[in-house]
Design an enzyme around this catalytic site. Structure first.
Site, PDB file in Angstrom:
ATOM      1  N   HIS A  60       0.864  -1.184   0.000  1.00 48.02           N
ATOM      2  CA  HIS A  60       0.000   0.000   0.000  1.00 48.02           C
ATOM      3  C   HIS A  60       0.891   1.222   0.000  1.00 48.02           C
ATOM      4  O   HIS A  60       2.116   1.107   0.008  1.00 48.02           O
ATOM      5  CB  HIS A  60      -0.976  -0.021   1.168  1.00 48.02           C
ATOM      6  CG  HIS A  60      -0.364   0.012   2.534  1.00 48.02           C
ATOM      7  ND1 HIS A  60       0.485  -0.958   3.000  1.00 48.02           N
ATOM      8  CD2 HIS A  60      -0.479   0.910   3.554  1.00 48.02           C
ATOM      9  CE1 HIS A  60       0.852  -0.673   4.241  1.00 48.02           C
ATOM     10  NE2 HIS A  60       0.298   0.467   4.595  1.00 48.02           N
ATOM     11  N   ASP A  64       5.703   4.720   5.286  1.00 43.50           N
ATOM     12  CA  ASP A  64       6.710   3.843   5.905  1.00 43.50           C
ATOM     13  C   ASP A  64       6.983   2.597   5.059  1.00 43.50           C
ATOM     14  O   ASP A  64       8.005   1.947   5.233  1.00 43.50           O
ATOM     15  CB  ASP A  64       6.313   3.450   7.346  1.00 43.50           C
ATOM     16  CG  ASP A  64       4.928   2.864   7.469  1.00 43.50           C
ATOM     17  OD1 ASP A  64       4.005   3.356   6.812  1.00 43.50           O
ATOM     18  OD2 ASP A  64       4.760   1.894   8.247  1.00 43.50           O
ATOM     19  N   HIS A  65       6.088   2.292   4.110  1.00 41.54           N
ATOM     20  CA  HIS A  65       6.260   1.105   3.261  1.00 41.54           C
ATOM     21  C   HIS A  65       6.962   1.421   1.942  1.00 41.54           C
ATOM     22  O   HIS A  65       7.297   0.509   1.196  1.00 41.54           O
ATOM     23  CB  HIS A  65       4.903   0.440   2.997  1.00 41.54           C
ATOM     24  CG  HIS A  65       4.327  -0.171   4.232  1.00 41.54           C
ATOM     25  ND1 HIS A  65       4.303  -1.531   4.457  1.00 41.54           N
ATOM     26  CD2 HIS A  65       3.818   0.399   5.352  1.00 41.54           C
ATOM     27  CE1 HIS A  65       3.770  -1.773   5.645  1.00 41.54           C
ATOM     28  NE2 HIS A  65       3.465  -0.612   6.210  1.00 41.54           N
ATOM     29  N   HIS A 150      -7.482  -2.200   5.178  1.00 46.04           N
ATOM     30  CA  HIS A 150      -6.667  -1.251   5.950  1.00 46.04           C
ATOM     31  C   HIS A 150      -7.346   0.120   5.918  1.00 46.04           C
ATOM     32  O   HIS A 150      -6.691   1.150   5.990  1.00 46.04           O
ATOM     33  CB  HIS A 150      -5.276  -1.208   5.307  1.00 46.04           C
ATOM     34  CG  HIS A 150      -4.204  -0.518   6.099  1.00 46.04           C
ATOM     35  ND1 HIS A 150      -4.101  -0.561   7.462  1.00 46.04           N
ATOM     36  CD2 HIS A 150      -3.142   0.229   5.684  1.00 46.04           C
ATOM     37  CE1 HIS A 150      -3.042   0.129   7.842  1.00 46.04           C
ATOM     38  NE2 HIS A 150      -2.448   0.627   6.791  1.00 46.04           N
ATOM     39  N   ASP A 173      -0.330  -4.185   5.918  1.00 45.14           N
ATOM     40  CA  ASP A 173      -1.103  -3.752   7.081  1.00 45.14           C
ATOM     41  C   ASP A 173      -2.566  -4.073   6.798  1.00 45.14           C
ATOM     42  O   ASP A 173      -3.111  -3.652   5.791  1.00 45.14           O
ATOM     43  CB  ASP A 173      -0.960  -2.247   7.288  1.00 45.14           C
ATOM     44  CG  ASP A 173       0.469  -1.841   7.622  1.00 45.14           C
ATOM     45  OD1 ASP A 173       1.302  -2.743   7.822  1.00 45.14           O
ATOM     46  OD2 ASP A 173       0.729  -0.633   7.688  1.00 45.14           O
ATOM     47  N   HIS A 237       7.107  -5.989  11.109  1.00 46.49           N
ATOM     48  CA  HIS A 237       6.581  -4.622  11.153  1.00 46.49           C
ATOM     49  C   HIS A 237       5.938  -4.434  12.539  1.00 46.49           C
ATOM     50  O   HIS A 237       4.766  -4.129  12.668  1.00 46.49           O
ATOM     51  CB  HIS A 237       5.577  -4.424  10.019  1.00 46.49           C
ATOM     52  CG  HIS A 237       5.127  -3.002   9.816  1.00 46.49           C
ATOM     53  ND1 HIS A 237       5.755  -1.914  10.373  1.00 46.49           N
ATOM     54  CD2 HIS A 237       4.089  -2.494   9.097  1.00 46.49           C
ATOM     55  CE1 HIS A 237       5.124  -0.815  10.011  1.00 46.49           C
ATOM     56  NE2 HIS A 237       4.114  -1.133   9.238  1.00 46.49           N
TER      57      HIS A 237
HETATM   58 ZN   LIG Z   1      -0.195   1.154   6.559  1.00 47.35          ZN
END
Ligand SMILES: [Zn+2]
Length: 290
Positions: A60, A64-65, A150, A173, A237
């Site tokens: 996604h 942070d990803h 999410h 996530d 994570h």
């Molecule tokens: Zn996320």
């Protein structure tokens, strides 16, 4: 097939844990799932590089990803001696993000094109947006995406990688959801984001509490693994990042709801994915196996 947890950390910088990213080493090449903070440093430690990647799969578009996607694009470009488009697969919106990253890099690209006579092309990328379904098929390798939950993030994906007889699912996530359960059916290993509800509620910060309603807690993740009958569950994570020495608590919470093997990831944890089993090759300091 091998899974290497390149970054096991939370969105907050941590001296021991890079941002979320997982390397899947398949018979069709290295596939990177997400590009969190420090991804190429960890990739170097794992013995691979931006130039060697078969594809980048984004779960996604939370920062942070993908914060180091620019590093993957640039490093692949400046270390290649012929145009080598980076294949990027992600949810709807990915093409716009990649275009914006390329635009951010524009001054650097112009400087290098002007300076290196043998570099005559801009960083090439090949973006595919998917919402669910097949992503890549090559020989014994088949990669499939499923749309997870999410919300309010409109699109988040989990990816399943089948290589011959063995299969791993990398969940991004997500809350527990039927689409993830279906993707996990018959898989051997599940790599899943995990948050500690008890610790986050104990901290009591409203903005931190907000993460609880769109992630899976450790018991949620264990229940997903148990429902789907995977052999091995890898927690990664980790939010909040475990204080050193407390990884066993995460293991205990997961093992209470899942009878298979539980691994609490540390960076560079290597998991060999084999049919209905997984073996850990290089245990890190935060690893706890049942
Ligand atoms: Zn996320």
């Amino acid at each position: 097939m091998q899974v290497v947890i390149l970054g096991s950390g939370s969105p907050l910088p941590d001296p021991e844990r890079a941002g979320p990213s997982t390397l899947v080493r398949t018979s069709a090449g290295d596939v990177l799932v997400d590009c969190g903070r420090g991804v190429l440093m960890r990739a170097a430690a794992a013995g691979t590089s931006a130039g060697a990647l078969r594809a980048v799969l984004l779960t996604h578009l939370h920062s942070d990803h993908l914060t180091d996607l620019n590093d993957v694009l640039t490093t692949r470009w400046v270390t290649s001696f012929a145009p080598s488009p980076l294949a990027v697969v992600g949810p709807p919106g990915t093409a716009g993000v990649v275009r914006a990253v390329e635009s951010m890099l524009a001054p650097d690209v112009e400087y290098r094109l002007a300076h290196h006579d043998d570099l005559t092309w801009r960083p090439p990328s090949d973006v595919t947006e998917v919402d669910d379904g097949p992503v890549l098929e090559d020989g014994a390798v088949r990669i499939t995406a499923a749309r997870t939950d999410h919300a309010p993030v409109r699109h988040s994906l989990a990816y399943r990688v089948d290589d011959g007889e063995s299969a791993v699912v990398i969940a991004g996530d997500t809350r527990p959801c039927a689409a993830l359960d279906a993707l996990c059916a018959g898989a051997d290993v599940l790599v899943h984001t995990a948050v500690r509800r008890d610790l986050i509620e104990g901290i009591g910060l409203p903005r931190l509490n907000d993460v609880l309603d769109y992630h899976s807690s450790v018991p949620d993740v264990a229940a997903t693994a148990a429902r789907c009958g995977v052999a091995t569950l890898v927690l990664t994570h980790l939010v909040p990042a475990p204080a050193p020495g407390t990884e066993g608590e995460w293991h205990e919470q997961a093992a209470a709801g899942f009878e298979g093997a539980v691994l609490v990831a540390s960076d560079l944890l290597v998991v060999e994915v084999t049919r209905r089993a997984a073996a850990v090759r290089s245990p890190g300091p935060g690893r706890h196996a049942s």
